[in-house]
Design an enzyme around this catalytic site. Sequence first.
Site, short mmCIF file in Angstrom:
data_model
loop_
_atom_site.label_atom_id
_atom_site.label_comp_id
_atom_site.label_asym_id
_atom_site.label_seq_id
_atom_site.Cartn_x
_atom_site.Cartn_y
_atom_site.Cartn_z
CG ASP A 1 -1.98 1.04 1.20
OD1 ASP A 1 -2.27 1.56 0.10
OD2 ASP A 1 -2.55 1.33 2.26
CB CYS B 1 -6.30 -1.53 -3.43
SG CYS B 1 -6.80 0.18 -3.74
#
Length: 158
Positions: A46, A93
């Site tokens: 991330d 995501c």
Amino acid sequence: QSNLHLYIKECRRNHVTDIVRVCEPTYLGGELTSAGIQLHEMAYPDGHSPPDEILQQWLNLVEERFLNNNNNTSTSNNTNNNNNDKKTIAVHCVAGLGRAPVLVAIALMEFERMDAVEAVMMIRNQRRGAINEKQLRYLEGYKRRRGNAGSGCACIIL
């Protein structure tokens, strides 16, 4: 996992053939496979830009789904076949603000010949707050890798 059937319904409505998961798994893929949707695992950290291996997998998938099959759809004798020819790749995501939008931006830059700012603006019009400063710098320095860029593909931002 308990809401996956709702996502599958939305995927069908948008002609999704493939889902790219760029985060750690939070659901099992069997229900997607049963629904005729192929799950691709392309997780990366991330807040970062995609590693070369993930980038290659992503570009290959986009090219395969949107560019390599164009000749097959134009030779169809069935004029009502347009809906069957539509293909969409869903990429997600966790929050939908970093990893997934970066891959979408790269596809827009590669296959729609957008520059980084243009691609990011288009994405941010749909996903306010998408793409952090580090990712934006990565996209601004990104060099196209595909010689057939600009051939066109369909991108839907939900």
